[in-house]
Design a protein around this motif. Structure first.
Motif, PDB file in Angstrom:
ATOM      1  N   TYR A 258       0.654  -1.309   0.234  1.00 42.26           N
ATOM      2  CA  TYR A 258      -0.269  -0.030   0.092  1.00 42.26           C
ATOM      3  C   TYR A 258       0.761   1.426   0.259  1.00 42.26           C
ATOM      4  CZ  TYR A 258      -3.593  -3.844   1.225  1.00 42.26           C
ATOM      5  OH  TYR A 258      -4.442  -4.566   1.396  1.00 42.26           O
TER       6      TYR A 258
ATOM      7  N   GLY B  30       1.966   4.912  -2.385  1.00 39.50           N
ATOM      8  CA  GLY B  30       1.080   4.949  -3.344  1.00 39.50           C
ATOM      9  C   GLY B  30       1.470   6.199  -4.614  1.00 39.50           C
TER      10      GLY B  30
ATOM     11  N   GLY C 299       0.380   7.069   1.689  1.00 42.80           N
ATOM     12  CA  GLY C 299       0.106   5.728   2.033  1.00 42.80           C
ATOM     13  C   GLY C 299       0.984   4.236   3.380  1.00 42.80           C
TER      14      GLY C 299
ATOM     15  N   CYS D  40      -5.517   7.646  -3.338  1.00 38.97           N
ATOM     16  CA  CYS D  40      -3.987   6.699  -1.535  1.00 38.97           C
ATOM     17  C   CYS D  40      -4.658   5.483  -1.822  1.00 38.97           C
ATOM     18  CB  CYS D  40      -4.642   7.283  -0.547  1.00 38.97           C
ATOM     19  SG  CYS D  40      -3.914   6.721   1.160  1.00 38.97           S
ATOM     20  N   PRO D  41      -3.542   4.882  -1.644  1.00 40.80           N
ATOM     21  CA  PRO D  41      -3.801   3.334  -1.668  1.00 40.80           C
ATOM     22  C   PRO D  41      -4.377   2.894  -0.107  1.00 40.80           C
ATOM     23  CG  PRO D  41      -1.414   3.804  -0.575  1.00 40.80           C
ATOM     24  CD  PRO D  41      -2.513   4.624  -1.146  1.00 40.80           C
TER      25      PRO D  41
END
Length: 211
Positions: A36, A38, A54, A77-78
């Motif tokens: 995760y 980004g 992230g 955003c992840p």
């Protein structure tokens, strides 16, 4: 300058829920959490600084784990997936809760800025409309194991002295303490997580004017 932000019971519940879900996410195995990370650029707002968007792992800061959110880049955003089973169930409504908590803190800061300088608040809103909102909200996890093996106070120090960008920094109080800010009037570092700092009544959050 320093201020203590007084929150309503509902606001405290929201931020506590965001804290709990952030802890679940940051406690994931490093290999899973590393998925995760980004992008460094926003497709529309190229002036937004998205470095570290992230998940971020920082071994140089006591193995700190961080989830870095930029308000104007929430769409890219992840966010970790949520669901009804496994890790997704444990994360629950992580995105909605985190965004709501970040929006709450942002609104408190804007209201405070209006009391300091109405024109500055108006200028900030104008810049947000044109270039996106650069406000950030970070969740940190400092593993206790890193501090336990530290051989000195310097090694236990998770973050050295630094200046945060922007108008205000809002920090939730911690029972562990340790956060210090520099008081320019006394030219000394002050522990803002000790009860005497707030005087009668204490305080749960502290803010710092870094302009």
């Amino acid at each position: 300058g320093f201020v203590a932000l007084r929150l309503t019971p509902q606001e405290r519940l929201l931020l506590e829920r965001a804290r709990q879900l952030s802890l679940v996410f940051l406690s994931m195995p490093q290999r899973e959490a590393a998925k995760y990370r980004g992008s460094a650029r926003h497709p529309q707002h190229n002036r937004l600084a998205l470095h570290g968007l992230g998940y971020v792992f920082q071994p140089g800061y006591a193995d700190r784990r961080q989830f870095h959110h930029v308000a104007g880049a929430s769409d890219v955003c992840p966010w970790p997936a949520t669901g009804s089973t496994g890790e997704g169930a444990a994360l629950g409504d992580f995105r909605a809760t985190f965004e709501s908590g970040a929006a709450l803190l942002s609104s408190l800061c804007v209201r405070l800025l209006e009391q300091v300088d109405v024109n500055a608040a108006a200028e900030w809103r104008s810049q947000v409309l044109e270039h996106g909102d650069p406000s950030v909200c970070d969740a940190f996890l400092y593993p206790a194991a890193a501090a336990a093996v530290a051989k000195s106070a310097e090694e236990r120090e998770a973050m050295c002295s630094h200046l945060d960008p922007g108008w205000f920094t809002v920090k939730q109080g911690s029972l562990d303490g340790g956060l210090e800010v520099f008081d320019r009037s006394s030219q000394a570092w002050v522990n803002v997580e000790e009860a005497p700092f707030y005087g009668p009544g204490g305080g749960g959050c502290c803010g710092r004017d870094v302009a």
